[in-house]
Write an enzyme that holds these catalytic residues in place. Sequence first.
Site, short mmCIF file in Angstrom:
data_model
loop_
_atom_site.label_atom_id
_atom_site.label_comp_id
_atom_site.label_asym_id
_atom_site.label_seq_id
_atom_site.Cartn_x
_atom_site.Cartn_y
_atom_site.Cartn_z
N TYR A 5 -8.59 11.53 -21.61
CA TYR A 5 -9.28 11.33 -20.35
C TYR A 5 -10.78 11.53 -20.56
O TYR A 5 -11.19 12.46 -21.23
CB TYR A 5 -8.84 12.42 -19.38
CG TYR A 5 -8.12 11.91 -18.17
CD1 TYR A 5 -6.75 11.73 -18.18
CD2 TYR A 5 -8.82 11.63 -17.00
CE1 TYR A 5 -6.09 11.27 -17.06
CE2 TYR A 5 -8.16 11.17 -15.87
CZ TYR A 5 -6.79 11.00 -15.91
OH TYR A 5 -6.15 10.55 -14.80
N THR A 54 1.99 -7.38 -7.58
CA THR A 54 1.79 -8.83 -7.65
C THR A 54 3.09 -9.59 -7.48
O THR A 54 3.07 -10.80 -7.30
CB THR A 54 1.18 -9.24 -8.99
OG1 THR A 54 2.06 -8.81 -10.04
CG2 THR A 54 -0.19 -8.62 -9.21
N ARG A 62 -16.09 15.33 -6.65
CA ARG A 62 -16.94 14.15 -6.72
C ARG A 62 -17.68 13.95 -5.39
O ARG A 62 -18.84 13.55 -5.36
CB ARG A 62 -16.13 12.91 -7.06
CG ARG A 62 -17.05 11.71 -7.23
CD ARG A 62 -16.36 10.51 -7.77
NE ARG A 62 -15.52 9.90 -6.76
CZ ARG A 62 -14.77 8.84 -7.00
NH1 ARG A 62 -14.75 8.30 -8.21
NH2 ARG A 62 -14.02 8.31 -6.06
N TYR A 118 0.86 -1.19 0.00
CA TYR A 118 0.00 0.00 0.00
C TYR A 118 0.90 1.23 0.00
O TYR A 118 1.79 1.36 0.81
CB TYR A 118 -0.88 -0.02 1.26
CG TYR A 118 -1.82 1.17 1.38
CD1 TYR A 118 -3.11 1.10 0.87
CD2 TYR A 118 -1.41 2.34 2.02
CE1 TYR A 118 -3.98 2.18 0.98
CE2 TYR A 118 -2.27 3.42 2.14
CZ TYR A 118 -3.56 3.34 1.62
OH TYR A 118 -4.41 4.40 1.73
N GLY A 119 0.67 2.11 -0.95
CA GLY A 119 1.50 3.31 -1.05
C GLY A 119 0.70 4.54 -0.65
O GLY A 119 0.55 4.85 0.52
N SER A 125 -5.30 4.52 -5.92
CA SER A 125 -5.58 3.70 -7.10
C SER A 125 -7.03 3.85 -7.55
O SER A 125 -7.93 4.11 -6.75
CB SER A 125 -5.29 2.23 -6.82
OG SER A 125 -6.48 1.55 -6.51
N SER A 158 -0.03 10.25 -3.96
CA SER A 158 0.48 9.00 -4.52
C SER A 158 1.97 8.88 -4.26
O SER A 158 2.67 9.87 -4.12
CB SER A 158 0.18 8.92 -6.02
OG SER A 158 0.77 10.00 -6.70
N ALA A 160 3.26 5.00 -13.94
CA ALA A 160 2.58 6.29 -13.87
C ALA A 160 3.09 7.26 -14.93
O ALA A 160 4.13 7.05 -15.53
CB ALA A 160 2.79 6.89 -12.48
#
Lengths: 638, 691
Positions: A558, A350, A495, A215-216, A220, A288, A298
């Site tokens: 985008y 992974t 949002r 986890y950074g 995501s 991030s 990225a």
Amino acid sequence: MASNSSGGGGEGGSSDRQRIAQQRLRIIAGHLQRPADDGLIVLAAECKGQNNKTEASSEGRTVPRRRQEIMKWNGWGYSDSKFLFNKKGQAEFTGKRYRLSGMIMPALKDWFEGTFGASLQHKTPATPVLTSSAVQPPTLNEAFVEELKSTGISFSHNAEDRVFRAHGHCLHEIFALREGKFGRVPDMVVWPNCHNDVVKIVELACKHNVCLMPYGGGTSVSSALECPPEETRSIVSLDTSQMNRILWIDEKNLTAHVEAGIVGQDLERLLNESGYCTGHEPDSMEFSSLGGWVATRASGMKKNIYGNIEDLVVHIKMVTPRGVIEKSCQGPRMSTGPDIHHFIMGSEGTLGVVTEVTMKIRPVPEYQKYGSVVFPNFEQGVACLREVAKQRCAPASIRLMDNEQFKFGHALKPQVSSIFTSFLEGLKKLYITKFKGFDPNRLCVATLLFEGDREKVLQHEKQVYDIAAKFGGLAAGEDNGQRGYMLTFVIAYLRDLGMDYYVIGESFETSVPWDRVLDICRNVKARIVRECKDKGVQFPPLSTCRVTQTYDAGACVYFYFAFNYRGLSDPVHAYEQVEHAAREEILANGGSLSHHHGVGKLRKEWMRETVSNVGMGMLKSVKEYVDPQNIFGNRNLL
Amino acid sequence: MTSSFGDSGRSGPLDEEELVDILEERRRSSDLGHALRTFSPHPYKGAPTCSAADLNKAVLESQHLHYITKEVAMETGATVEEVREEASGILEEMSQNLQLGFIRLMGYPLSKVSKKLFRSIFVNMEGLNRLQQAVQENPVILMPNHRSYFDFLVISYIMFTYDIPVPVIAAGIRNTVFISPSLRCEALAGMKLVGRILRRSGAFFIRRAIGSDKLYWAVLSEYVKTIVRRGFAPMEFYVEGLRSRTLKSLTPKLGMMNMVLEPFFKGEVFDITLVPISLSYDRVLEESLLAHELLGAPKPKESTTGLLKATKVLQEDYGSMFVNFGRPLSVRDLCQDKINRCQYNLIPRDLPQKPTAEAQACVSWLAHLVVRIQEEGSVISPWSLMASLLLQAPTAVLTEEGLPWHRLTEKTLWLRRLALDFGARLNWPGGVPDSNVMQSNLVLHRSVAQRKTGRVYLVREDEPARKHLISPEEDAHRTAAAVLMMASYRNQCLHIFVRPAMLATAIHITKSGQKDELSTFFCFLQDIFSNEFIFIPGRSSQDFEEACFLLKKSGAVHISQEEVTVLDAGLEVLSFLQALLQPFIESYQVVFRYLCENGPHSFSEKQIIPALRDWTTKLILSGELHTYEALSSDTQKNVLSALRRLEIVTKSRASEQNEFGVNREAVKRIGDILSGKIPPQSLHPTPLARL
């Protein structure tokens, strides 16, 4: 730290650079409160010991172990910063961190209600507090926990800590949190402080067959952090946020060796203090992390000057169940078989944990200038971007927004001369008088950012504006440009505002050859509108796009879409169906599965057709060799 | 299960729909006023409007044409400039020059002529309203069936009247005209005036047989695709390719369809809307001309003078015309699982490429679907039912003794019920005694049939005033012309009956009640007749189920899980249906027999059609064959196409000309299956992937 490099800036160079660095600090990452260190957990002494050989600044970092101290548990970003409609019905942005903070945006309400058919009367408030009892109790692997304790690495199985690391920022993830619903969450969180801590954790995980999920920054948007529901082992979230030091800076080769947990704003701020930058500025850079960038391939908005992450990385160290993978030297390019970095970049957690990265750095640019160009229509705008790419003269950043986004940008303007003018009328007045002959319902705007020597920037600027003029583009000022980039950082907060009023939405991206840019934009937007209608959405959705990056052979596009979900029984499901259809449409139009968001679990189903059967087999065989026990069991990508 | 596709459902009695007679208004108010009316259509919203000149410029500057120009220059040794010049010439010859002024100019005489020819022109307003909406949203393709030269401008006329953007129309011109580039202008000069007017009314011209002229193909397809991409105007074309001489739907041609759909396949437009349009005539202007063409009389040149001669046509009554605008079809929705658009991701889209098998299958399927919808939307007249019944009487009876009127009345009313049961859109006026309806239909068609002293006779054309006696061959052809004319009116309603008729035939020939056996024979018939009737590829089992359903509905059979049992009450239905198909079966058998017994081992199409005609005439004169319809050259060509499709007739490799070889054994086998001598077996040399 002092900059005594032999940079050609002459006497004043160093102080100039520091002044610029100060300025950038304010622009990009300023107004951040220094988080209080809770000191709850003892740091591993060994790692601290390593510190003495580094030059790294030990200034305060943005991200504390307890993220809940400064961040929302069920929305984007800092707890103190949010949009809301005040008692007068005016939109306002709270807090002090951003340029927009504390300001009122009178036009937003009009735009919001008009665009979505939403109403301030119809609220959908989120569950106010995180109820720990609603989180399922952890499944702990006692033997693992016991041995971990003996290493002194800090860890927690507090419900809040676990919930924070169980999600990214996909719509369905945030929607569920707002409703107070939690699925499978990690059973514990560990905070390694350095590479060696990670080595120990991975060894123990292999020994006790524990599932590790790195986890950074938690930003995501690919369901990458979602715990696989079928996972029966204990899931341990490996939070790299405390591995956040710059270990050294090599001014001769212009590289910096950095721990992978550092977040973008800290990295830039710390490098800026030394007069350097990486120039890697993804929209999520406030939160991030470096490791996350590497793991997802990225891309930053200024890649035209600095490159994407794969161009910036010189050396990577990653801890895998098989051991540590790294290269033996830092040669700028090698012909030694397939580049092992490319097994690591995009591996999405992974294969292992990226712990340390050597990155290229650049002196902080002398001069920065924003700009904007208004085009009569999107087609002309795209043609201009294509020409700019052809002539290879793209500024640090060049982005083209479509008409809808252009209007949206105006809705976020902090002050309008008269609050009695409606939003659209104001827009028309402004643009019909200013840009004669442009249809306010068709025109679109490109925002520009130039960087470099003052003289060169001005030259470059002229070149770009000359090209734009050939496509009917008119210069529209620095202010519009700067606001465009500033909005990048606050847009994610919007949002949450929408979700307070029945509006849900998301953005997603792709990359596509130049000749298909217009087609993909048109078709995907139209597909979204049609799908929404088919799914019973009552009001036409907002369906808009922008071209955010240019390449020699194509562009990054985008898409943003949002709709009012009143009347839908299962809005998230409808939303997911629409997004799924939109992705199908992207692929059918020659777009890629992802330009930089990654695959995660959200887009896994298309991997095989994306990379072919053999490609899939290659990736799988790497996974099988590196991690036969599936310790890194987040099940992303494959 | 019903016979309509998806939502296209337009079956059912006509009076439930809102049909407007557009001539009514014209009879009340000024035609000049109409021609000068304010035309304010809502255009396509997806792209800015552009002029015809812009369009041509975009075509000539297209990447696709650049590629081809270079290729052709390489191959022919000409310079790129020269080839470009040629391309520009082709485009000039082809392109339309749509001008509203000329629509107005055409509108005036068209109003006059229409009123003279027709009692009414009925249009379904609902369809027109849907079209008006569709035109704004996506590029629209108007796909009418083609039954008469009158079709050509009637749609533009209606759209002009109802404020819908006027279409550009693909019009075929005969290839012989284009022997050399220098001749082109000259040949066109014959139709200069008409050509110019048509062009300005939106027509663009396509050579009929383009063959392998690469440059021509490239210009044409780029032209068509540019129109679609830009949503320049609705585009109208005849998917059947030609005007049907038999009034029966023709197997769709795929070339144009391919071009029209490609912009969707390649993502250049979000969607394309297809609007099937069914044009139905009570009486077709060219009826006797068509029959003579079928018997081998050459088609008159489409010259100005020819058109002028047609003015004598103006003196007759042609009843009513029906224009049915079908429900707009979204290509995107229809193709959802039929085409993988990713197949275009790896090659530049402008690069000339042959359509993939998948794309071809999809295009073919769509084209067939549209023709089926055209069929379903067409209006059946009482006369069509009467003609179907009259033709079931022996020809000799029809010409000599006549059929009792009361018998015909009785049968027609019986057939009306059956047709309605099968979902026909029947134009049977209410409020008038049935016998009056039939009588007036008969009067309208007095050129084909007449009633004298209570009996109905087939009318043969007057003997040409000649000195010498007319030969028996000529006499037979006179009868055949009358029969073929009548048959074409029967053909108008064939699509209603063809599926159950094939099942009835299967029952009759196999003498079996086993569903699977019947289904096998049914599929065999579809295989043989798929150039004759329209079957949507890949739908045989649904077609069979539909046939079962309809026969059951009409009370002719009882259907269980595995068996079909004929009911006594159904014998009348079954024998009618079987007799309906009989002329086709016999015509096919005649060709089979010829190929097996008399025909040469190899032949060209040019030789074989006259030879077949002579041989068939002999059979008729000898009394061996009673089916005059076997003389129809269209049917003969369909048989040959079917045999070519089944690879029983194959192109000889050696010859330059279109020479064909015949596998006589295979032909005989088909004939034997068709007559029930041997059970059906696979006709395909290799398992054919028919979608």
